[in-house]
Write a protein that holds these residues in place. Sequence first.
Motif, mmCIF file in Angstrom:
data_model
loop_
_atom_site.group_PDB
_atom_site.id
_atom_site.type_symbol
_atom_site.label_atom_id
_atom_site.label_comp_id
_atom_site.label_asym_id
_atom_site.label_seq_id
_atom_site.Cartn_x
_atom_site.Cartn_y
_atom_site.Cartn_z
ATOM 1 N N VAL A 1 -8.786 -37.103 10.951
ATOM 2 C CA VAL A 1 -9.183 -35.816 10.375
ATOM 3 C C VAL A 1 -9.587 -34.881 11.506
ATOM 4 O O VAL A 1 -10.434 -35.218 12.329
ATOM 5 N N HIS A 2 -8.978 -33.720 11.530
ATOM 6 C CA HIS A 2 -9.241 -32.774 12.612
ATOM 7 C C HIS A 2 -9.990 -31.561 12.071
ATOM 8 O O HIS A 2 -9.623 -30.991 11.054
ATOM 9 N N SER A 3 -11.032 -31.187 12.776
ATOM 10 C CA SER A 3 -11.734 -29.961 12.413
ATOM 11 C C SER A 3 -10.985 -28.772 12.996
ATOM 12 O O SER A 3 -10.085 -28.924 13.819
ATOM 13 N N LYS A 4 -11.363 -27.594 12.568
ATOM 14 C CA LYS A 4 -10.727 -26.380 13.076
ATOM 15 C C LYS A 4 -11.354 -26.029 14.426
ATOM 16 O O LYS A 4 -12.108 -25.065 14.555
ATOM 17 N N LEU A 5 -11.030 -26.851 15.418
ATOM 18 C CA LEU A 5 -11.696 -26.722 16.710
ATOM 19 C C LEU A 5 -11.379 -25.406 17.402
ATOM 20 O O LEU A 5 -12.127 -24.975 18.274
ATOM 21 N N CYS A 6 -10.283 -24.786 17.025
ATOM 22 C CA CYS A 6 -9.918 -23.527 17.669
ATOM 23 C C CYS A 6 -10.607 -22.335 17.009
ATOM 24 O O CYS A 6 -10.530 -21.225 17.525
ATOM 25 N N GLU A 7 -11.242 -22.555 15.868
ATOM 26 C CA GLU A 7 -11.942 -21.468 15.199
ATOM 27 C C GLU A 7 -13.386 -21.399 15.671
ATOM 28 O O GLU A 7 -13.939 -22.358 16.207
ATOM 29 N N TYR A 8 -13.992 -20.272 15.436
ATOM 30 C CA TYR A 8 -15.370 -20.035 15.863
ATOM 31 C C TYR A 8 -16.312 -20.643 14.831
ATOM 32 O O TYR A 8 -16.419 -20.150 13.707
ATOM 33 N N GLN A 9 -17.004 -21.724 15.218
ATOM 34 C CA GLN A 9 -17.830 -22.456 14.257
ATOM 35 C C GLN A 9 -18.920 -21.584 13.650
ATOM 36 O O GLN A 9 -19.311 -21.770 12.497
ATOM 37 N N ARG A 10 -19.402 -20.603 14.403
ATOM 38 C CA ARG A 10 -20.522 -19.801 13.923
ATOM 39 C C ARG A 10 -20.122 -18.834 12.806
ATOM 40 O O ARG A 10 -20.970 -18.138 12.254
ATOM 41 N N TYR A 11 -18.841 -18.788 12.466
ATOM 42 C CA TYR A 11 -18.418 -18.037 11.283
ATOM 43 C C TYR A 11 -18.784 -18.779 9.993
ATOM 44 O O TYR A 11 -18.756 -18.198 8.913
ATOM 45 N N TYR A 12 -19.083 -20.078 10.106
ATOM 46 C CA TYR A 12 -19.224 -20.941 8.932
ATOM 47 C C TYR A 12 -20.692 -21.243 8.624
ATOM 48 O O TYR A 12 -21.493 -21.480 9.531
ATOM 49 N N LEU A 13 -21.017 -21.291 7.327
ATOM 50 C CA LEU A 13 -22.339 -21.730 6.888
ATOM 51 C C LEU A 13 -22.417 -23.255 6.879
ATOM 52 O O LEU A 13 -23.434 -23.835 7.257
ATOM 53 N N TYR A 14 -21.322 -23.900 6.458
ATOM 54 C CA TYR A 14 -21.309 -25.362 6.353
ATOM 55 C C TYR A 14 -20.404 -25.971 7.418
ATOM 56 O O TYR A 14 -19.273 -25.523 7.616
ATOM 57 N N PHE A 15 -20.921 -27.011 8.069
ATOM 58 C CA PHE A 15 -20.123 -27.709 9.076
ATOM 59 C C PHE A 15 -19.154 -28.688 8.420
ATOM 60 O O PHE A 15 -17.984 -28.767 8.780
ATOM 61 N N ASP A 16 -19.670 -29.473 7.450
ATOM 62 C CA ASP A 16 -18.818 -30.436 6.762
ATOM 63 C C ASP A 16 -19.131 -30.399 5.269
ATOM 64 O O ASP A 16 -19.517 -29.347 4.755
ATOM 65 N N ALA A 17 -19.001 -31.510 4.597
ATOM 66 C CA ALA A 17 -19.106 -31.544 3.135
ATOM 67 C C ALA A 17 -20.372 -30.895 2.597
ATOM 68 O O ALA A 17 -20.343 -30.174 1.593
ATOM 69 N N CYS A 18 -21.503 -31.143 3.260
ATOM 70 C CA CYS A 18 -22.764 -30.609 2.746
ATOM 71 C C CYS A 18 -23.784 -30.307 3.838
ATOM 72 O O CYS A 18 -24.923 -29.947 3.529
ATOM 73 N N ASP A 19 -23.398 -30.450 5.096
ATOM 74 C CA ASP A 19 -24.318 -30.181 6.204
ATOM 75 C C ASP A 19 -24.073 -28.793 6.777
ATOM 76 O O ASP A 19 -22.932 -28.347 6.902
ATOM 77 N N ASP A 20 -25.154 -28.131 7.150
ATOM 78 C CA ASP A 20 -25.062 -26.770 7.665
ATOM 79 C C ASP A 20 -24.646 -26.768 9.135
ATOM 80 O O ASP A 20 -24.853 -27.740 9.864
ATOM 81 N N THR A 21 -24.090 -25.662 9.571
ATOM 82 C CA THR A 21 -23.712 -25.526 10.976
ATOM 83 C C THR A 21 -24.951 -25.315 11.842
ATOM 84 O O THR A 21 -26.050 -25.046 11.348
ATOM 85 N N GLU A 22 -24.744 -25.416 13.138
ATOM 86 C CA GLU A 22 -25.859 -25.226 14.070
ATOM 87 C C GLU A 22 -26.444 -23.829 13.946
ATOM 88 O O GLU A 22 -27.661 -23.648 13.997
ATOM 89 N N LYS A 23 -25.585 -22.828 13.763
ATOM 90 C CA LYS A 23 -26.078 -21.459 13.600
ATOM 91 C C LYS A 23 -26.989 -21.356 12.382
ATOM 92 O O LYS A 23 -28.060 -20.734 12.436
ATOM 93 N N ALA A 24 -26.571 -21.966 11.272
ATOM 94 C CA ALA A 24 -27.395 -21.937 10.064
ATOM 95 C C ALA A 24 -28.718 -22.651 10.296
ATOM 96 O O ALA A 24 -29.783 -22.158 9.907
ATOM 97 N N GLN A 25 -28.657 -23.806 10.957
ATOM 98 C CA GLN A 25 -29.878 -24.563 11.223
ATOM 99 C C GLN A 25 -30.840 -23.769 12.107
ATOM 100 O O GLN A 25 -32.058 -23.816 11.916
ATOM 101 N N GLU A 26 -30.303 -23.048 13.062
ATOM 102 C CA GLU A 26 -31.152 -22.217 13.921
ATOM 103 C C GLU A 26 -31.891 -21.170 13.089
ATOM 104 O O GLU A 26 -33.093 -20.929 13.285
ATOM 105 N N SER A 27 -31.175 -20.548 12.161
ATOM 106 C CA SER A 27 -31.816 -19.519 11.335
ATOM 107 C C SER A 27 -32.875 -20.133 10.422
ATOM 108 O O SER A 27 -33.934 -19.540 10.200
ATOM 109 N N PHE A 28 -32.623 -21.340 9.913
ATOM 110 C CA PHE A 28 -33.612 -22.004 9.064
ATOM 111 C C PHE A 28 -34.863 -22.355 9.870
ATOM 112 O O PHE A 28 -35.988 -22.253 9.368
ATOM 113 N N ALA A 29 -34.662 -22.768 11.118
ATOM 114 C CA ALA A 29 -35.806 -23.109 11.970
ATOM 115 C C ALA A 29 -36.693 -21.895 12.197
ATOM 116 O O ALA A 29 -37.930 -21.998 12.181
ATOM 117 N N HIS A 30 -36.074 -20.731 12.398
ATOM 118 C CA HIS A 30 -36.864 -19.508 12.572
ATOM 119 C C HIS A 30 -37.637 -19.178 11.295
ATOM 120 O O HIS A 30 -38.798 -18.742 11.353
#
Length: 280
Positions: free
Chosen positions: A205-234
């Motif tokens: 299974v290949h992720s969209k490695l060529c796309e900009y991950q920070r465009y996405y709220l979810y990294f996989d099935a139910c986990d948030d991306t690093e950008k989302a997690q950063e905003s939650f931490a703030h």
Amino acid sequence: MGIPHDLPPALKPGADVSRVASFAVDYAFILGNGTRTPKNSMISNWKEDDIPKSLFMISTGMEDYYNFTKTYPDADASAQQAYVISVINRLKYNLELLYSSRSSKFVVHNVALLGCLPIVRQEFNTGYECYEKFNGLAKKHNARLGPMLNKLAKAKSGFQFTLFDFYNVLLRRTQRNMNYRFSFTNISYCGIGSHNAHGCGLPNVHSKLCEYQRYYLYFDACDDTEKAQESFAHLLSGADPNVLQPMNIRQLITYPVNDDISEFWKEPVEEREFIVRPWH
């Protein structure tokens, strides 16, 4: 706050957990046969007064409602309510167990926007709509969570908590995604299927490695991306009462141990959509 950048897994052999540890596990349940992480093996690394000063962050319940809905897809409102009460009562019991071990500071997430997770949209074939039965269960759970924590704080001397409104944090980012600079909030960055919600991390299974991950709220099935997690931490460290109450994490950490909290959780004011109309 002096927290190390890398959080050692709680059960990693030789891990230094005197400062911070991660108890994160996959498929954590409140009810049922989920993974359990023992803490007895860690206590020898802690000083006697470490536990009362420690901050326990608790986010659980998603797997309970996910499995309940898959097992009982036709459950009526009465059955749903009974199940929610069972989950809340068990969570209360578990918090009381932690409190009995001298734990006193808790950050609790309410249940997330379950019906809008990529895995739910994909498995229940909702297209770009959310699965509202899931969201209904989450709302029922969350409506009981704040009052339950208030009761514990009033009944247990020195019990301190704050409640993170994770449901509405995700709802705002889903409904007004461009306000938060997320291009995609209904599909995952990594995986396969209609919503990229299966198989992330598997060799074939290949992720969209060529796309900009920070465009996405979810990294996989139910986990948030690093950008989302950063905003939650703030948000956790300094959000307003519509997100986190009765205090933020910085206030909770510095709140004197053994003191009773002076403020409690209150029902948030419901947000209204304001329509801006041009002047004529």
